[in-house]
Design a protein around this motif. Structure first.
Motif, short mmCIF file in Angstrom:
data_model
loop_
_atom_site.label_atom_id
_atom_site.label_comp_id
_atom_site.label_asym_id
_atom_site.label_seq_id
_atom_site.Cartn_x
_atom_site.Cartn_y
_atom_site.Cartn_z
N LEU A 125 0.85 -1.19 0.00
CA LEU A 125 0.00 0.00 0.00
C LEU A 125 0.89 1.24 0.00
N ARG A 126 0.61 2.14 -0.92
CA ARG A 126 1.43 3.36 -1.01
C ARG A 126 0.59 4.60 -0.73
N ILE A 127 1.31 5.65 -0.30
CA ILE A 127 0.66 6.94 -0.07
C ILE A 127 0.65 7.68 -1.40
N ASN A 128 -0.49 8.15 -1.81
CA ASN A 128 -0.59 8.80 -3.12
C ASN A 128 -0.22 10.28 -3.01
N TYR A 129 1.03 10.53 -2.68
CA TYR A 129 1.47 11.91 -2.51
C TYR A 129 2.98 11.95 -2.69
N ALA A 130 3.48 13.05 -3.22
CA ALA A 130 4.92 13.26 -3.42
C ALA A 130 5.55 12.02 -4.06
N ASN A 131 6.60 11.45 -3.43
CA ASN A 131 7.24 10.30 -4.07
C ASN A 131 6.56 8.97 -3.76
N GLN A 132 5.37 9.04 -3.26
CA GLN A 132 4.51 7.88 -3.05
C GLN A 132 5.17 6.73 -2.28
N PRO A 133 5.62 7.03 -1.05
CA PRO A 133 6.27 5.96 -0.28
C PRO A 133 5.30 4.85 0.09
N ALA A 134 5.84 3.65 0.24
CA ALA A 134 5.01 2.54 0.73
C ALA A 134 4.94 2.66 2.25
N LEU A 135 3.76 2.37 2.78
CA LEU A 135 3.62 2.45 4.24
C LEU A 135 4.59 1.52 4.94
N ILE A 136 4.81 0.36 4.35
CA ILE A 136 5.69 -0.62 5.01
C ILE A 136 7.11 -0.05 5.14
N ASP A 137 7.54 0.76 4.16
CA ASP A 137 8.90 1.32 4.24
C ASP A 137 8.99 2.34 5.39
N ILE A 138 7.91 3.10 5.58
CA ILE A 138 7.91 4.06 6.70
C ILE A 138 7.96 3.29 8.02
N ILE A 139 7.19 2.22 8.09
CA ILE A 139 7.16 1.42 9.34
C ILE A 139 8.54 0.84 9.62
N LYS A 140 9.16 0.29 8.59
CA LYS A 140 10.49 -0.33 8.78
C LYS A 140 11.49 0.74 9.23
N ASP A 141 11.38 1.91 8.65
CA ASP A 141 12.26 3.01 9.02
C ASP A 141 12.09 3.33 10.52
N LEU A 142 10.83 3.38 10.96
CA LEU A 142 10.57 3.67 12.38
C LEU A 142 11.04 2.53 13.27
N GLU A 143 10.87 1.31 12.78
CA GLU A 143 11.34 0.16 13.58
C GLU A 143 12.86 0.21 13.74
N ASP A 144 13.53 0.69 12.68
CA ASP A 144 15.00 0.82 12.78
C ASP A 144 15.38 1.83 13.86
N GLN A 145 14.44 2.73 14.18
CA GLN A 145 14.71 3.69 15.26
C GLN A 145 14.22 3.17 16.61
N GLY A 146 13.91 1.89 16.66
CA GLY A 146 13.58 1.26 17.94
C GLY A 146 12.09 1.27 18.27
N ILE A 147 11.24 1.71 17.34
CA ILE A 147 9.80 1.76 17.62
C ILE A 147 9.20 0.37 17.49
N LYS A 148 8.50 -0.04 18.52
CA LYS A 148 7.79 -1.33 18.49
C LYS A 148 6.37 -1.10 18.97
N GLY A 149 5.49 -2.02 18.62
CA GLY A 149 4.12 -1.90 19.10
C GLY A 149 3.27 -1.02 18.19
N PRO A 150 2.08 -0.63 18.69
CA PRO A 150 1.18 0.14 17.84
C PRO A 150 1.71 1.55 17.56
N LEU A 151 1.31 2.07 16.42
CA LEU A 151 1.88 3.33 15.95
C LEU A 151 0.81 4.16 15.28
#
Ligand code: PLP
Length: 608
Positions: free
Chosen positions: A20-46
């Protein structure tokens, strides 16, 4: 399966192959944003907040009304305020205020604390409207806001409030606010949030009280301060019919008040109520109108009344909140368990010699295929019944029973897969699939994050953010992690949700809940001591790349206990004492205490 994205998604998201992608600007995939946040130590609901979607909604509100004003050659202006009750969180309000500046979009406050927020953050020339029940201190705050230079309208909910305003005004030598009157209409909205309108409503003045208010204002020589009449017939008005009735009622009251001498009365505030489409199913749409139709109707009807009664066309105010806030926020909950995975071939404990029916089940499991699956599925159910009877009679043991459960579940799973290829032509299998739903345990709390589902059964669009190129074949019930059986979104045949078969030991699977930006967080409960989720604001830079502009982690266990007014020192001392009073040796006590204090500082949600 597109999860009804074309019904509720407003083109804000799109499915691209598996994701699933965001239909804006460079249209990032939601999963890539989540993985990015997980790399910063975020776990659990967001919670992900997207200010560009706030802007889109504000723009849509203003441009539709502007268009209608132009089309009908309407002489009044369009003005709007955001009702703070819908979302008071700084991660929402601060981006909103920035966007609001270009539109002169203001704020509505319904309590003293909300008014303080409005007085602090509102853009200078943008309006502030004040609703709700008021004491004299709230009126004093409104006067101070007026003295600060804000354009303030206090809407009275009853005659006693008018008297309080008059009394407070005597404390100052100027009268720096306007007065609005909330009118008690005949009309109410429809649906679960309809109670704010109608004759039984908690709010507003009836016709006699309105006339009395005019007389009081005249007597006090402040009728020139009466600027607005206001109504709100309920949130999420799904049917445009009641709104049109309300506009006619309010329009006529406005015209008659002008005739009674209220010469500065120049605005009708139509409250909130503009609905959002939450449905994921074409045959269950919530709303029967578009924003275009809504704005056209309001403008056209008010023009018609003004011309007929020969009064100036009033300025149109709205306080739509749900429409502005809902789309901007997505809740992401990681799935942490699929319950049918307990039924795994690896868990079979077959013996040297098994009961005949178990051997037969094993053959059915190995030999089931796309031509025989219905027959084998029937045989499996039949054998299972017999095996359960044998167990009750003491003729097979617990290991046999466990083998039977596993095999039958595996056979059903295979049969469901074959049936999916064939479009579920077999009614029985469809029914079995609906009955034997997969339970997806997701790391979030419905009480905290979707309270309107818990309290009012309001559905929010739900979909996974990956695997979207594969057909989801499991009818799904979602369980949250609270110890409460209400913490469940059960499978519903009328509004079915199908999710994927996933092996969580090999891949992650996330559920996204959409349109949750209005009301949910502030109504959320800390049931079981699960508190706010992690939260991130996602913006886009000039190259169109997304940025994590702000990131706040969910609460730690110690912090939620402090919120409940526990003394954390007392808790720490008592925990220490409990360990000291054991027979463990000193080294063990020290180690366990260290571990315990680390865990006390951990987040309230599950980590893995
Ligand atoms: N104005 C008033 C007076 C309200 O009570 C409400 C909410 O119930 C709103 C505006 C916002 O309504 P909505 O979020 O449906 O637009």
């Amino acid at each position: 399966m597109d999860y009804g994205i074309n019904i509720w998604g407003e083109n804000n998201f799109f499915i691209d192959n598996d994701r699933l992608r965001i239909n804006y600007a460079n249209q990032p995939a939601l999963i890539d944003i989540i993985k990015d946040l997980e790399d910063q130590g975020i776990k659990g609901p967001l919670l992900l907040r997207f200010p560009h979607l706030i802007r889109k909604q504000i723009n849509s509100l203003y441009s539709n009304f502007k268009q209608a004003i132009k089309e009908f050659d309407y002489k009044g202006e369009f003005k709007a305020v955001f009702p703070l009750k819908v979302n008071q969180f700084p991660t929402f309000v601060k981006p909103l205020i920035k966007i609001a500046k270009n539109f002169n979009y203001g704020l509505e406050a319904g309590s003293k604390a909300e008014l303080i927020l409005a007085m602090t953050y509102n853009n200078k020339n943008a309006p502030i409207t004040i609703n709700g029940f008021k004491d004299k201190d709230m009126i004093r705050l409104a006067f101070i806001a007026g003295f600060m230079g804000y354009n303030v309208t206090i809407t009275i909910e009853g005659l006693n409030e008018l008297n309080s305003i008059i009394e407070v005004s005597r404390e100052y030598d100027k009268f720096p606010v306007f007065i609005g009157i909330r009118i008690r209409l005949h009309t109410s909205g429809v649906g679960v949030w309809a109670k704010s309108g109608g004759y039984e409503s908690k709010f507003g003045l009836n016709s006699t009280e309105i006339i009395e208010a005019i007389e009081i204002l005249k007597k006090e020589n402040i009728l020139d301060k009466l600027k607005m009449i206001h109504f709100h017939i309920g949130s999420q008005i799904n049917d445009i019919g009641p709104l049109k009735k309300a506009i006619r009622e309010a329009g006529n009251i406005y015209a008659d008040l002008r005739k009674l001498g209220a010469k500065n009365l120049s605005a009708i505030n139509i409250g909130g109520g503009l609905a959002i489409e939450y449905s994921q199913w074409e045959n269950k749409r919530d709303r029967n109108y578009s924003i275009r139709e809504f704005s056209n109707d309001v403008v056209y009807l008010l023009k018609e009344i003004a011309i007929k009664k020969n009064v100036p066309m009033p300025d149109i105010f709205t306080e739509s909140g749900r429409f502005i806030a809902s789309p901007s926020t997505i809740l992401i909950a990681p799935v942490i368990e699929l319950f049918s995975q307990e039924y795994n071939a690896k868990a079979l404990r077959l013996k040297e010699k098994n009961p005949d029916l178990i051997e037969e089940l094993f053959d059915l499991y190995n030999l089931i295929n796309e031509t025989n699956y219905i027959e084998y599925f029937h045989d499996a159910l039949d054998h299972f019944e017999s095996l359960l009877t044998l167990f009750d009679l003491g003729m097979i043991d617990l290991i046999d029973r466990s083998n039977a459960e596993i095999l039958v579940n595996l056979i059903i799973k295979k049969a469901i897969i074959f049936a999916t290829y064939k479009g579920f032509k077999n009614k029985e299998l469809k029914a079995i699939n609906e009955k034997t739903q997969e339970k997806y345990l997701a790391n979030f709390s419905i009480f905290q994050s979707l309270p309107d589902f818990w309290g009012l059964k309001q559905r929010f669009p739900i979909m996974p953010i990956t695997k979207l190129n594969m057909s989801p074949n499991r009818s799904a019930t979602i369980w949250d992690i609270t110890c409460d059986s209400d913490g469940e979104i059960p499978f519903n045949k009328e509004t079915p949700l199908y999710l994927h078969e996933v092996d969580l030991s090999k891949e992650s699977y996330y559920l996204a809940f959409f349109l949750v930006g209005a009301y949910q967080e502030i109504l959320g409960m800390k049931h079981n001591l699960f508190s706010y989720t992690n939260e991130a604001i996602i913006t886009f830079d000039e190259n169109g790349d997304y940025k994590i502009e702000f990131l706040e982690r969910t609460q730690k266990i110690r912090d939620i206990l402090i919120d409940l007014d526990y003394e954390i020192d007392e808790i720490e001392n008592l925990l220490k004492e409990n360990l000291q009073n054991t027979k463990l040796d000193e080294e063990e006590k020290k180690e366990l205490l260290g571990e315990l204090f680390l865990l006390l500082n951990d987040m309230v949600y599950l980590k893995d």
